[in-house]
Motif scaffolding. Structure first.
Motif, PDB file in Angstrom:
ATOM      1  N   ALA A   9       0.949  -1.317  -0.108  1.00  0.00           N
ATOM      2  CA  ALA A   9      -0.085   0.000  -0.108  1.00  0.00           C
ATOM      3  C   ALA A   9       0.970   1.422  -0.077  1.00  0.00           C
ATOM      4  CB  ALA A   9      -0.900  -0.070   1.109  1.00  0.00           C
ATOM      5  N   GLY A  10       1.940   1.169   0.836  1.00  0.00           N
ATOM      6  CA  GLY A  10       2.905   2.456   0.739  1.00  0.00           C
ATOM      7  C   GLY A  10       3.422   2.533  -0.428  1.00  0.00           C
ATOM      8  N   ARG A  11       4.016   1.630  -1.183  1.00  0.00           N
ATOM      9  CA  ARG A  11       4.447   1.608  -2.611  1.00  0.00           C
ATOM     10  C   ARG A  11       3.380   2.408  -3.511  1.00  0.00           C
ATOM     11  NH1 ARG A  11       9.270  -2.334  -4.256  1.00  0.00           N
ATOM     12  NH2 ARG A  11      10.079  -2.673  -2.096  1.00  0.00           N
ATOM     13  N   GLU A  12       2.373   1.789  -3.567  1.00  0.00           N
ATOM     14  CA  GLU A  12       1.187   2.185  -4.320  1.00  0.00           C
ATOM     15  C   GLU A  12       0.892   3.706  -4.319  1.00  0.00           C
ATOM     16  OE1 GLU A  12      -2.108  -0.305  -3.991  1.00  0.00           O
ATOM     17  OE2 GLU A  12      -1.191  -1.930  -5.169  1.00  0.00           O
ATOM     18  N   ALA A  13       0.962   4.140  -2.846  1.00  0.00           N
ATOM     19  CA  ALA A  13       0.865   5.799  -2.609  1.00  0.00           C
ATOM     20  C   ALA A  13       1.861   6.348  -3.230  1.00  0.00           C
ATOM     21  CB  ALA A  13       0.615   5.672  -1.100  1.00  0.00           C
ATOM     22  N   THR A  27       6.824   7.065 -15.556  1.00  0.00           N
ATOM     23  CA  THR A  27       6.293   5.736 -16.173  1.00  0.00           C
ATOM     24  C   THR A  27       6.350   4.647 -15.645  1.00  0.00           C
ATOM     25  OG1 THR A  27       6.238   4.759 -18.288  1.00  0.00           O
ATOM     26  CG2 THR A  27       8.292   5.456 -17.384  1.00  0.00           C
ATOM     27  N   THR A  28       5.575   3.730 -15.764  1.00  0.00           N
ATOM     28  CA  THR A  28       5.196   2.249 -15.447  1.00  0.00           C
ATOM     29  C   THR A  28       5.298   1.334 -16.418  1.00  0.00           C
ATOM     30  OG1 THR A  28       2.862   2.093 -15.220  1.00  0.00           O
ATOM     31  CG2 THR A  28       4.032   2.697 -13.073  1.00  0.00           C
ATOM     32  N   ASP A  49       9.840  -0.736 -10.030  1.00  0.00           N
ATOM     33  CA  ASP A  49       8.482  -0.330 -10.143  1.00  0.00           C
ATOM     34  C   ASP A  49       8.114   0.480 -11.054  1.00  0.00           C
ATOM     35  OD1 ASP A  49       7.559  -2.464  -8.224  1.00  0.00           O
ATOM     36  OD2 ASP A  49       8.419  -1.232  -6.713  1.00  0.00           O
ATOM     37  N   ALA A  50       8.803   1.464 -11.221  1.00  0.00           N
ATOM     38  CA  ALA A  50       8.624   2.679 -12.079  1.00  0.00           C
ATOM     39  C   ALA A  50       9.922   3.583 -12.353  1.00  0.00           C
ATOM     40  CB  ALA A  50       7.503   3.756 -11.536  1.00  0.00           C
ATOM     41  N   LEU A  94      11.754   2.595  -7.264  1.00  0.00           N
ATOM     42  CA  LEU A  94      11.815   3.739  -8.434  1.00  0.00           C
ATOM     43  C   LEU A  94      13.157   3.909  -8.841  1.00  0.00           C
ATOM     44  CD1 LEU A  94      10.177   6.232  -9.728  1.00  0.00           C
ATOM     45  CD2 LEU A  94      11.669   7.663  -7.915  1.00  0.00           C
ATOM     46  N   SER A  95      13.598   3.819 -10.177  1.00  0.00           N
ATOM     47  CA  SER A  95      14.599   4.184 -10.991  1.00  0.00           C
ATOM     48  C   SER A  95      14.588   5.629 -11.169  1.00  0.00           C
ATOM     49  CB  SER A  95      14.775   3.376 -12.123  1.00  0.00           C
ATOM     50  OG  SER A  95      15.779   3.667 -12.877  1.00  0.00           O
ATOM     51  N   LEU A  96      15.455   6.405 -10.848  1.00  0.00           N
ATOM     52  CA  LEU A  96      15.298   7.616 -10.898  1.00  0.00           C
ATOM     53  C   LEU A  96      16.466   8.292 -12.022  1.00  0.00           C
ATOM     54  CD1 LEU A  96      14.641  10.705  -9.933  1.00  0.00           C
ATOM     55  CD2 LEU A  96      16.091  10.618  -8.081  1.00  0.00           C
TER      56      LEU A  96
END
Length: 464
Positions: A9-13, A27-28, A49-50, A94-96
């Motif tokens: 849930a934390g990741r989705e938020a 982007t995902t 994840d994104a 997250l890949s930044l």
């Protein structure tokens, strides 16, 4: 709510907040995630994840604050040219991507320094500097981003004369794990003020902070450059020539070794016609008179160790072709063995133990069914082995791992290091304690202090 459900849930938020902040620069999409879950190494893809594309330091800070609030891992991404799985998202997250942060912010020609954003590549910087009479010498081969070169403490072919990133970074701007922005160092050439945070972040592989700006030393473009290719009757003769050259204090700019298999692959890939024998690529920088004298002195040393006639190149286009072939040795080796991947390793030993290290590795390879070209920045005791293998083949992988482990163990026994320039990433974690012992505990304490939630590039340098 279970821990796993809460984590999801934390990741989705976090992803929802990041999407709202960045819009089209978030982007995902599977193809983009896959491209950001791999580097140039043999390690399997581990997709984030994104993917987010940042454009300013302040934006990086905002992104990290969101990730920190929700416990989402952040993996900094530049050109993706690293060789030990540095950018793979082994824990998701997250890949930044920092490649849009590609501005050259100021050139201080009088003081021989420059300030750039992390996404500037080394080739782009030198192209920008071309008319100033200055250049940035650190050359790892790939057209890496300068932020990535800071993160891995890169060096390369020029390190024997100009040093590595460690010696050439004056100051940094970095975003820490809580989203705060820090500035380390100054443009002054030396300082005794407090802890050396610049050097702490150089080589930290994105695990302690995300570098967004770098201040670098520059150098004057030499008046004259002379490059040469020198064949030898044996690897031992070539290595002994290197050792004597360095110990004699001859100011050589580059001195690289390629074994016969590397030469064969480079001939095919780069359309060269070099003799397939142990070979040194060398280069001298200075005035016309000094490079001529240095080349002559080197020729005398080399001849005493079984060297054949050297081929010298003074024209820029000839030198470029020569060094492009050396830089493409990795891709040449892969082309030589279609369908194989390369387990690339690099070790570095004291220069006096270099012959022992290379000879021992060659002896190991004589007992193996795998092919493995050897190249090296041998002027500073650093060399590479490229084990050509299929990572999906258990026998190939086991044999490559065996040879690789022998090479590293030998380097450590000779007073060297498990990696001279590639870094630890995920590929060399198991060697860190053998090299540093109790020092690994200090590293973990620093990581815990600066990144208590463990969100910055987790799974790299040491396991979490």
């Amino acid at each position: 709510m279970s821990e796993a459900v809460a984590k999801m849930a934390g990741r989705e938020a976090a992803l929802a907040e990041l999407g709202a902040l960045l819009g089209e620069r978030f982007t995902t999409a599977t193809a983009m995630r896959e491209a950001h879950g791999r580097d140039e190494s043999w390690h399997p893809v581990a997709m984030p994840d994104a993917v987010a594309f940042a454009e300013t330091t302040e934006e990086v800070a905002a992104i990290v604050r969101i990730c920190a609030a929700h416990g989402l891992p952040v993996i900094p991404f530049g050109a993706g040219t690293s060789l030990e799985g540095h950018v793979s998202a082994v824990h998701g997250g997250l890949s930044l991507d920092l490649t849009r942060m590609d501005r050259i912010l100021e050139v201080n020609a009088e003081d021989l320094d420059v300030r750039v954003e992390a996404g500037v590549t080394r080739k782009a910087l030198n192209e920008h500097l071309r008319d100033t009479g200055l250049f940035f010498p650190i050359d790892p081969g790939a057209n890496a981003t300068l932020g990535g070169m800071v993160a891995t403490r890169a060096s390369g072919t020029n390190a024997v004369r100009y040093g590595t990133m460690r010696e050439n970074v004056l100051a940094l701007t970095a975003v820490m794990a809580d989203g705060s922005i820090v500035h380390t160092g100054t443009r002054a050439r030396k300082s005794s003020a407090g802890y050396d945070l610049t050097r702490l972040l150089v080589g930290s592989e994105g695990t302690l902070g995300i570098v967004t700006e770098v201040t670098l030393r520059l150098y004057g473009i030499p008046e004259a450059v002379r490059s040469g290719v020198v064949p030898f009757a044996s690897i031992e003769g070539a290595v002994d020539s290197v050792i004597e050259t360095i110990q004699s204090g001859l100011p050589i700019a580059r001195i690289e070794i390629l074994d016969p298999l590397s030469i064969r692959a480079c001939n095919a890939y780069s359309k060269l016609t070099l003799a397939e024998v142990p070979t040194l690529f060398v280069e001298f920088h200075g005035t016309e008179a000094s490079v001529a004298e240095q080349a002559e002195r080197f020729a005398v040393i080399a001849s005493e160790h079984g060297a054949g006639a050297a081929e010298w190149a003074s024209k820029a286009e000839d030198r470029t072709r020569l060094w492009e072939a050396r830089h493409n040795a990795y891709y040449a080796a892969l082309a030589y063995a279609p369908g194989k991947k390369g387990m690339v390793t690099d070790v570095c030993v004291p220069i006096s133990r270099l012959a022992e290290a290379i000879s021992g590795t060659l002896a190991d390879l004589e007992t193996s069914f795998l092919k493995a070209p050897i190249v090296g920045h041998v002027g500073d005791g650093n060399f590479h082995m490229l084990l050509l293998m299929d990572p999906a083949d258990r026998e190939d992988l086991a044999e490559a791992t065996r040879i690789h482990d022998l090479m590293v163990a030998r380097a450590l026994a000779l007073g060297g290091t498990c990696t001279g320039e590639h870094g630890i990433g995920e590929g060399k974690i198991k060697f860190l304690e053998a090299e540093h012992g109790a020092g690994v505990g200090v590293m973990r304490a620093i990581k815990q202090a600066l990144d208590p939630k463990g969100i910055l590039n987790p799974g790299k340098i040491f396991s979490v």
